[in-house]
Design an enzyme around this catalytic site. Structure first.
Site, PDB file in Angstrom:
ATOM      1  N   ALA A   8       0.818  -1.216   0.000  1.00 50.94           N
ATOM      2  CA  ALA A   8       0.000   0.000   0.000  1.00 50.94           C
ATOM      3  C   ALA A   8       0.849   1.263   0.000  1.00 50.94           C
ATOM      4  O   ALA A   8       0.448   2.281   0.555  1.00 50.94           O
ATOM      5  CB  ALA A   8      -0.946  -0.011   1.208  1.00 50.94           C
ATOM      6  N   PHE A  11       2.786   3.572  -5.224  1.00 53.81           N
ATOM      7  CA  PHE A  11       2.456   2.959  -6.517  1.00 53.81           C
ATOM      8  C   PHE A  11       1.339   1.935  -6.369  1.00 53.81           C
ATOM      9  O   PHE A  11       0.428   1.876  -7.196  1.00 53.81           O
ATOM     10  CB  PHE A  11       3.703   2.324  -7.135  1.00 53.81           C
ATOM     11  CG  PHE A  11       3.542   2.015  -8.598  1.00 53.81           C
ATOM     12  CD1 PHE A  11       3.458   3.036  -9.526  1.00 53.81           C
ATOM     13  CD2 PHE A  11       3.468   0.704  -9.050  1.00 53.81           C
ATOM     14  CE1 PHE A  11       3.295   2.762 -10.886  1.00 53.81           C
ATOM     15  CE2 PHE A  11       3.305   0.411 -10.398  1.00 53.81           C
ATOM     16  CZ  PHE A  11       3.220   1.448 -11.316  1.00 53.81           C
ATOM     17  N   LYS A  94      10.682  -2.526  -9.572  1.00 54.78           N
ATOM     18  CA  LYS A  94      11.753  -2.430 -10.554  1.00 54.78           C
ATOM     19  C   LYS A  94      13.100  -2.564  -9.848  1.00 54.78           C
ATOM     20  O   LYS A  94      13.344  -1.881  -8.853  1.00 54.78           O
ATOM     21  CB  LYS A  94      11.695  -1.073 -11.271  1.00 54.78           C
ATOM     22  CG  LYS A  94      10.368  -0.798 -11.972  1.00 54.78           C
ATOM     23  CD  LYS A  94      10.312   0.625 -12.510  1.00 54.78           C
ATOM     24  CE  LYS A  94       8.965   0.912 -13.154  1.00 54.78           C
ATOM     25  NZ  LYS A  94       8.863   2.299 -13.671  1.00 54.78           N
ATOM     26  N   GLY A 121       7.340   0.590 -16.701  1.00 49.67           N
ATOM     27  CA  GLY A 121       7.290   1.636 -17.713  1.00 49.67           C
ATOM     28  C   GLY A 121       7.260   3.021 -17.094  1.00 49.67           C
ATOM     29  O   GLY A 121       7.296   3.178 -15.867  1.00 49.67           O
ATOM     30  N   SER A 123       6.144   5.979 -15.412  1.00 49.96           N
ATOM     31  CA  SER A 123       4.954   6.329 -14.632  1.00 49.96           C
ATOM     32  C   SER A 123       5.344   6.859 -13.277  1.00 49.96           C
ATOM     33  O   SER A 123       6.281   6.350 -12.648  1.00 49.96           O
ATOM     34  CB  SER A 123       4.067   5.091 -14.447  1.00 49.96           C
ATOM     35  OG  SER A 123       4.798   4.044 -13.842  1.00 49.96           O
ATOM     36  N   LYS A 176      17.130   1.746 -15.606  1.00 51.90           N
ATOM     37  CA  LYS A 176      16.814   3.167 -15.765  1.00 51.90           C
ATOM     38  C   LYS A 176      16.923   3.884 -14.424  1.00 51.90           C
ATOM     39  O   LYS A 176      17.245   5.082 -14.372  1.00 51.90           O
ATOM     40  CB  LYS A 176      15.444   3.361 -16.414  1.00 51.90           C
ATOM     41  CG  LYS A 176      14.262   2.845 -15.592  1.00 51.90           C
ATOM     42  CD  LYS A 176      13.707   3.888 -14.633  1.00 51.90           C
ATOM     43  CE  LYS A 176      12.668   3.286 -13.724  1.00 51.90           C
ATOM     44  NZ  LYS A 176      12.119   4.298 -12.777  1.00 51.90           N
ATOM     45  N   THR A 233      12.547   9.296 -15.887  1.00 54.09           N
ATOM     46  CA  THR A 233      13.202   9.338 -14.576  1.00 54.09           C
ATOM     47  C   THR A 233      14.494  10.145 -14.574  1.00 54.09           C
ATOM     48  O   THR A 233      14.949  10.554 -13.508  1.00 54.09           O
ATOM     49  CB  THR A 233      13.496   7.914 -14.058  1.00 54.09           C
ATOM     50  OG1 THR A 233      14.173   7.180 -15.068  1.00 54.09           O
ATOM     51  CG2 THR A 233      12.224   7.201 -13.692  1.00 54.09           C
ATOM     52  N   ARG A 240      12.386   9.649  -7.495  1.00 49.21           N
ATOM     53  CA  ARG A 240      13.163   9.501  -6.255  1.00 49.21           C
ATOM     54  C   ARG A 240      14.633   9.220  -6.561  1.00 49.21           C
ATOM     55  O   ARG A 240      15.528   9.717  -5.866  1.00 49.21           O
ATOM     56  CB  ARG A 240      12.590   8.360  -5.415  1.00 49.21           C
ATOM     57  CG  ARG A 240      11.214   8.636  -4.856  1.00 49.21           C
ATOM     58  CD  ARG A 240      10.599   7.385  -4.273  1.00 49.21           C
ATOM     59  NE  ARG A 240      10.341   6.388  -5.312  1.00 49.21           N
ATOM     60  CZ  ARG A 240       9.864   5.181  -5.081  1.00 49.21           C
ATOM     61  NH1 ARG A 240       9.601   4.790  -3.848  1.00 49.21           N
ATOM     62  NH2 ARG A 240       9.640   4.341  -6.069  1.00 49.21           N
ATOM     63  N   ASN A 241      14.890   8.416  -7.584  1.00 48.81           N
ATOM     64  CA  ASN A 241      16.271   8.092  -7.921  1.00 48.81           C
ATOM     65  C   ASN A 241      17.019   9.328  -8.432  1.00 48.81           C
ATOM     66  O   ASN A 241      18.177   9.540  -8.084  1.00 48.81           O
ATOM     67  CB  ASN A 241      16.290   6.970  -8.965  1.00 48.81           C
ATOM     68  CG  ASN A 241      15.832   5.651  -8.386  1.00 48.81           C
ATOM     69  OD1 ASN A 241      16.592   4.936  -7.753  1.00 48.81           O
ATOM     70  ND2 ASN A 241      14.568   5.328  -8.599  1.00 48.81           N
TER      71      ASN A 241
END
Length: 311
Positions: A8, A11, A94, A121, A123, A176, A233, A240-241
């Protein structure tokens, strides 16, 4: 098909919100309470989403979406193996597992049962939660199952494209994040947009090199789960990355409560690259930077003094 989302966080909650437009969805999270999500300020879970902290309440679901941190997936799958193995599973994370070097689909394959899928993907959770148009890749080795999941999980504003190349899809989504950290470092260090563009281009070549060595198809990396996610990204502060890399490049502290999947993935990829003699200079340098084994100046010097070659 009844759907349950396990996890939860931002995402997982966003997927539950999107899918609730088509029918009831169960959202499981260990600490989830109420109809708000901490990482999605201003967003409320609709009445069509049933919230629970009891995982047994997801047992009636026909398919499970696993929106868990990548580094927690293997442990969760082992812990809940009997509950998970007989239903279609869709990994919504991911990365590469630091301990095993496996991607999410490969971890779930160990359970047996239907072929696992991965949803990946370009998002951001906030976009999905707000109903903004988003396109993702759904990868499943069993194309018949993939087609069924594609129909179930697609909505008028969440468009899924199907492939059987789960290896390429999960590697694109994993690497990525590493390149987004590197892009953030470039901008945080004040090196400019031209340097970022060069970094993204060479990073994409590195992603392809790694994926092809593991049996992926080149066209998968050119799609949403590779190039599309890389562009998003590496160019947005919502990543965040990217923000983590920006803080690293600027010499600033970063929110330790924020999951940065690319940091662990960089370490895992660097280990694989050494073992398999793959040329992965950006991933290796990100891993070294994250571990504090090199300074930013040393990292820049190392990358900029690599031998000149054909593109």
């Amino acid at each position: 098909m009844k759907i349950a989302v396990l996890g939860a966080g931002a995402f997982g909650a966003a997927l539950a919100i999107s899918l609730a437009a088509k029918g009831p969805v169960t959202l499981w999270g260990r600490g989830q309470q109420g109809r708000t999500v901490r990482r999605l300020p201003g967003i409320m879970l609709p009445d069509n989403v049933s919230i629970t902290a009891e995982i047994a309440e997801t047992d009636e679901a026909d398919a499970l979406l696993l929106s868990l941190p990548m580094q927690a997936l293997a442990g969760f799958a082992a812990e809940q193996a009997s509950r998970l193995r007989d239903r279609p599973l869709v990994a919504c994370c991911k990365g590469v597992d630091l301990l095993s070097g496996l991607g999410p689909v490969e971890i779930l394959q160990k359970l047996g049962g239907p072929a696992p899928a991965v949803l990946t993907g370009p998002s951001f959770a906030a976009d999905i939660a707000r109903g903004l148009p988003t396109a993702l890749t759904l990868a499943c080795a069993d194309d018949t199952l993939g087609e069924s999941l594609q129909a179930t999980l697609s909505t008028p504003v969440l468009r899924l494209y199907r492939t059987t190349d789960y290896i390429g899809a999960e590697i694109g989504g994993a690497l990525k994040n590493v390149m987004a950290i590197a892009a953030g470092v470039v901008i945080g260090a004040g090196l400019g947009d031209s340097a970022r563009a060069a970094l993204m281009t060479r990073g994409y070549a590195e992603m392809q090199r790694f994926a092809l060595a593991r049996g992926a198809r080149a066209e998968t990396l050119g799609g949403l789960s590779g190039l599309g996610d890389l562009v998003l990204t590496c160019t947005s502060d919502l990543s965040r990355n990217f923000r983590f890399g920006h803080a690293l490049g600027a010499g600033q502290a970063f929110d330790s409560d924020t999951t940065v999947e690319g940091a662990a993935t960089a370490k895992a990829v660097a280990q694989i690259a050494r073992a398999e003699a793959l040329d992965m200079p950006i991933s290796t340098m990100v891993a070294a930077l994250v571990d504090g084994k090199v300074t930013l100046a040393d990292a820049m010097q190392s990358l900029l003094t690599r031998p000149l070659k054909q593109e």
